[in-house]
Scaffold this motif. Structure first.
Motif, PDB file in Angstrom:
ATOM      1  N   TYR A   1      -7.228  -2.557   4.633  1.00 27.97           N
ATOM      2  CA  TYR A   1      -6.264  -2.104   4.971  1.00 27.97           C
ATOM      3  C   TYR A   1      -4.835  -2.467   5.061  1.00 27.97           C
ATOM      4  CZ  TYR A   1     -10.218   0.344   6.830  1.00 27.97           C
ATOM      5  OH  TYR A   1     -11.726   1.469   6.478  1.00 27.97           O
TER       6      TYR A   1
ATOM      7  N   GLN B   1      -9.252   3.193  -0.113  1.00 28.86           N
ATOM      8  CA  GLN B   1      -7.942   3.030   1.454  1.00 28.86           C
ATOM      9  C   GLN B   1      -8.717   1.350   1.525  1.00 28.86           C
ATOM     10  OE1 GLN B   1      -6.753   5.476   2.882  1.00 28.86           O
ATOM     11  NE2 GLN B   1      -6.947   7.123   1.717  1.00 28.86           N
TER      12      GLN B   1
ATOM     13  N   TYR C   1       0.524  -1.407  -0.217  1.00 31.91           N
ATOM     14  CA  TYR C   1      -0.380   0.093   0.029  1.00 31.91           C
ATOM     15  C   TYR C   1       1.226   1.464  -0.240  1.00 31.91           C
ATOM     16  CZ  TYR C   1      -3.296   3.373   1.504  1.00 31.91           C
ATOM     17  OH  TYR C   1      -4.488   4.600   1.331  1.00 31.91           O
ATOM     18  N   ALA C   2       0.308   2.255  -0.592  1.00 29.20           N
ATOM     19  CA  ALA C   2       1.080   3.694  -0.276  1.00 29.20           C
ATOM     20  C   ALA C   2       0.164   4.537  -1.244  1.00 29.20           C
ATOM     21  CB  ALA C   2       2.287   3.519  -2.157  1.00 29.20           C
ATOM     22  N   GLU C   3      -0.312   5.642  -0.286  1.00 29.89           N
ATOM     23  CA  GLU C   3      -1.500   6.500  -0.709  1.00 29.89           C
ATOM     24  C   GLU C   3      -1.136   6.847  -0.974  1.00 29.89           C
ATOM     25  OE1 GLU C   3      -4.424   8.368   1.491  1.00 29.89           O
ATOM     26  OE2 GLU C   3      -3.017   7.201   2.216  1.00 29.89           O
TER      27      GLU C   3
ATOM     28  N   ARG D   1      -3.724   1.963  -5.156  1.00 31.70           N
ATOM     29  CA  ARG D   1      -2.989   2.227  -3.967  1.00 31.70           C
ATOM     30  C   ARG D   1      -2.331   0.809  -3.440  1.00 31.70           C
ATOM     31  NH1 ARG D   1      -6.437   6.692  -0.614  1.00 31.70           N
ATOM     32  NH2 ARG D   1      -5.304   8.452  -1.828  1.00 31.70           N
TER      33      ARG D   1
ATOM     34  N   THR E   1      -3.694  -0.421   9.355  1.00 29.58           N
ATOM     35  CA  THR E   1      -3.990   0.348  10.342  1.00 29.58           C
ATOM     36  C   THR E   1      -5.154   0.461  11.303  1.00 29.58           C
ATOM     37  OG1 THR E   1      -5.589   1.863   8.517  1.00 29.58           O
ATOM     38  CG2 THR E   1      -3.139   3.122   9.171  1.00 29.58           C
TER      39      THR E   1
ATOM     40  N   GLN F   1      -2.547  -1.650   4.488  1.00 29.21           N
ATOM     41  CA  GLN F   1      -1.716  -0.476   5.079  1.00 29.21           C
ATOM     42  C   GLN F   1      -1.454  -0.181   6.621  1.00 29.21           C
ATOM     43  OE1 GLN F   1      -5.146   0.496   3.116  1.00 29.21           O
ATOM     44  NE2 GLN F   1      -5.328   2.469   4.688  1.00 29.21           N
TER      45      GLN F   1
END
Length: 769
Positions: free
Chosen positions: A730, A622, A565-567, A722, A734, A732
């Motif tokens: 998720y 997201q 994941y990368a914003e 993303r 979080t 990422q």
């Protein structure tokens, strides 16, 4: 002299003083012993596949004068290098040892820019010795403004008596290696017109191992100490095996030299004061590094200079060369002792070798001659140095050093970060080569000759090229892919990412190496290497990925999942930008009877309404704003296996839900092959189980993808995804969301819609019998 070199020489002095003052040693150090097989390990066959597409072809050229007894000089075109003019024009240049400098424009047709042979006739020679002729060209980094470039050629005949070398020549000089500066009146012109001047002339006693290359450091910028300095790889003239020339710091042969070619007053060039031996009595200030036989090709990776060095008896090597380094020849060949009296063996290093301060290879392979081969005969091997790939088109190749063998045309790779002093010899890999149609090929097949005469080139964008003198052709490396054996051939060209969980990332077992085209590694989130378990989903599989909830009663983000994941988007997944279709498929085994307990709510009996399997996230997703997902979600109060996707970032999504109960599609504890296809142009979505279509229906009426009235064809947004999520939401990390208590294997992500026949064939290819 660099500090580290000063310390080495200081240490040697201390050791010598101590030896003179100390009592006699109780025992003599072990003497070197002969070695029958210096490097027993062989280059490792690699799953990496490189696609070579023919790029250009050159007209036949003839050596000057015709060779008397060396058929190796009779080639179609003795093309020696490909580079790009540093003027923003994107023109490429190629030199032919027989005398011509060509430019290539967008049409890839060679146009003669300069005839070096004619300019220096009758002294020019290319028909005596493999390195004779117009050997190399290097363009000044400010060529577009000052019009300057430099060439190397060889001379004989009257030049040997009428012209004098600038630095000490070898006894019995037979050839001169000459560096010339040319200044183009108009750098934009397609044919050279301007002036020239001689910069440096060296004398060699043999017709081999002359000046092999010149070049400027690409990473140097105006104001840097290295900017505008010319590096010169000068061989030993063939004398290294019988003399100490490469170790003699008073002569230029067997060295890398570094000069400032900008004329200063009446001098042809100046010696950079930063050179390691500048200003030292009895040593040439021009010397940058020494102890070399045939420094054939060098290139830079940032500030590092990597050199391919051709050996004498057995060792073909890559060196990480720094200022003042001594590669050891002819006291050493690679990391072995070379004995001038024994041409049939190399020897182990002595116990006191450290005191000499030699620099040893960071990668090497040996000749491995066939049984019965004479130890004094040429075994037909010679390394050609290449380049570390730092381009943008082939991310899977990023950080890989590509090089090869001149004679048989083998292509090798090594991890650039492993090519460093102090790390030992790096592993050498042998990738698979295919042509533009995907057919396996070898360089002898492409060159049409068992002697390939392989060389490498690089353009201004960092893309790589392979050259062969045998047929005067150039091929461009257009694709790099890890194509696992268990992937249908028709799917490989569109396989953006693939994970079989058999390939931990070197040095980081908590990440999995991509076997697809994009080279996008994924992280095994929270569980790391422990998530890679022994389990056979299909024939040939030995490991699978386990994902699961860890603490059902505690809100947090400790669940096992995987992904990237990368914003700002993941550039290596750019193949999914503006596509008409996507496919997600793989093997899944549920270890649960339903969704996991919802750790984000106060009700201990509450469960999530979905189970995450695998998918690609869109440019603004997201984790739920989807592009293409294969999941289990609640549809009208009932859990269903679904394909869920949106076409345009920020718009609505569509869901295609299977009609069958999810327990029949994914029975607990049973491996199942699932696939989902997303046709963003027609709006069609499909689900497959074990290669067969699953009946289903769409859950959103109307036109959620906005196909009506959109320009044809209908594509996804041109934004970097993303990431990829596997086993939950998720990636990422979080929070915990929709974890999957399951195992997965053989996950494939394509940037097109796979056909029903391909999905069936992929299942049949691997399904357990």
């Amino acid at each position: 002299m660099p500090a580290f070199r000063t310390r080495i020489h200081a240490l040697a002095a201390v050791l010598l003083t101590a030896a003179l003052c100390a009592p006699a040693a109780p025992a003599l150090a072990a003497a070197p012993v002969p070695v029958e097989d210096p490097i027993p390990e062989k280059p490792i066959p690699s799953p990496l596949t490189l696609t070579l597409e023919e790029f250009a072809s050159f007209p036949k050229s003839e050596p000057i004068p015709p060779p008397s007894n060396d058929p190796r000089l009779l080639r179609q075109a003795r093309i020696n290098y490909l580079g790009e003019l540093p003027d923003g024009s994107r023109r490429l240049y190629v030199n032919d040892l027989n005398g011509k400098l060509y430019l290539l424009g967008r049409d890839r047709q060679p146009k003669e820019y300069l005839d070096v042979a004619a300019a220096f006739a009758p002294d020019f020679v290319s028909g005596r010795g493999l390195g004779s002729g117009f050997g190399f060209a290097a363009f000044h980094p400010e060529f577009g403004r000052n019009g300057r470039f430099y060439t190397v050629h060889t001379e004989w005949g009257a030049a040997l008596t009428t012209k004098t070398p600038d630095l000490p020549a070898q006894p019995g000089t037979r050839f001169h290696g000459v560096i010339t500066e040319w200044t183009a009146a108009d750098p934009r012109a397609g044919v050279f017109s301007g002036t020239r001047r001689e910069v440096l002339r060296l004398g060699f006693s043999g017709q081999i191992h002359g000046i092999q290359q010149i070049g400027f450091k690409p990473s140097a910028r105006p104001g840097d100490a290295d900017y505008g300095l010319l590096y010169i790889a000068a061989g030993d003239g063939g004398r290294g095996a019988s003399s100490d020339d490469p170790q003699n710091l008073a002569i230029p042969q067997g060295k890398i030299l570094r000069i400032d070619p900008a004329a200063a007053g009446d001098r042809k060039y100046t010696v950079p004061p930063s050179n390691p031996f500048a200003g030292q009595e009895g040593r040439l200030g021009e010397i940058y590094a020494y102890g070399m036989r045939d420094p054939h090709r060098f290139s830079w990776d940032g500030d590092r200079l990597l050199l391919g060095h051709i050996g004498e008896h057995a060792i073909e090597a890559v060196y990480d060369v720094g200022p003042g380094d001594n590669l050891g020849w002819s006291e050493r060949e690679g990391a072995f002792v070379f004995d001038k009296a024994d041409r049939c063996h190399l020897y182990t290093l002595p116990d006191d070798d450290a005191q000499y301060g030699y620099t040893y290879p960071v990668a090497a392979y040996d000749h491995d001659p066939p049984p019965g081969h004479s130890c004094t005969a040429d075994s037909g091997h010679a390394i050609v140095g290449g380049f570390v790939y730092r381009g943008a088109r082939l991310p899977l190749l990023s950080g890989t050093y590509l090089f090869g063998d001149i004679v048989d045309g083998q292509v090798f790779t090594a991890v650039a970060d492993h090519l460093r002093e102090g790390l030992g010899r790096a592993a050498i890999y042998r990738p698979r080569l295919v042509d533009a149609a995907g057919n396996p090929v070898t360089m002898p097949q492409l060159a049409g000759d068992t002697r390939v005469d392989l060389r490498f080139g690089q353009d201004g964008a960092g893309e790589l090229y392979l050259l062969s003198k045998a047929n005067g052709r150039i091929w461009k490396v257009t694709r790099a892919a890890y194509a696992p054996a268990g992937v249908l051939p028709s799917l490989r060209r569109d396989l953006v990412a693939a994970y079989d969980f058999e390939h931990p990332l070197p040095g980081d077992p908590a990440r999995e190496q991509d076997q697809g085209l994009s080279g996008t590694p994924i992280t095994l989130v929270n569980g790391g290497a422990a998530m890679r378990l022994e389990d056979a989903a299909y024939r040939g599989s030995t490991h699978a990925l386990e994902t699961r909830q860890i603490e059902p009663a505690t809100a947090g983000n400790d669940d096992w999942k995987a992904g990237v994941y990368a914003e700002a988007g993941v550039p290596t997944l750019r193949s999914f930008n503006a596509v008409a279709g996507t496919t997600v498929m793989g093997w899944f085994k549920l270890l649960t009877d339903g969704p996991a307990l919802n750790s984000n709510t106060p009700d201990p009996a509450d469960r999530y309404n979905a189970i995450g399997l695998a998918g690609v996230l869109s440019g603004t997703s997201q984790g739920h704003d989807v592009r293409a997902l294969l999941e289990l979600i609640t549809v009208n109060g009932e859990l269903r296996v679904v394909a869920l996707a949106r076409r345009v970032d920020g718009s609505a999504s569509q869901t295609f839900a299977a009609d069958l109960p999810w327990q029949r599609i994914l029975p607990r504890g049973q491996w199942v092959f699932l696939a989902a296809t997303f046709d963003f142009d027609t709006g069609a979505m499909r689900l497959y189980r074990d290669g067969r279509p699953l009946p289903g229906s769409y859950t959103v009426t109307g036109d959620p993808w906005g196909l009506e009235g959109a320009p044809e064809p209908d594509l996804t947004s041109p934004s970097d995804p993303r990431g990829i999520k596997i086993g939950g939401s998720y990636p990422q990390n979080t929070r915990e969301q929709n974890p999957c208590d399951c195992r997965m294997d053989g996950l494939l992500f394509l940037d097109r819609v796979a056909t029903p026949g391909e999905i069936r064939a992929q299942y049949e290819l691997l399904r357990p019998r």
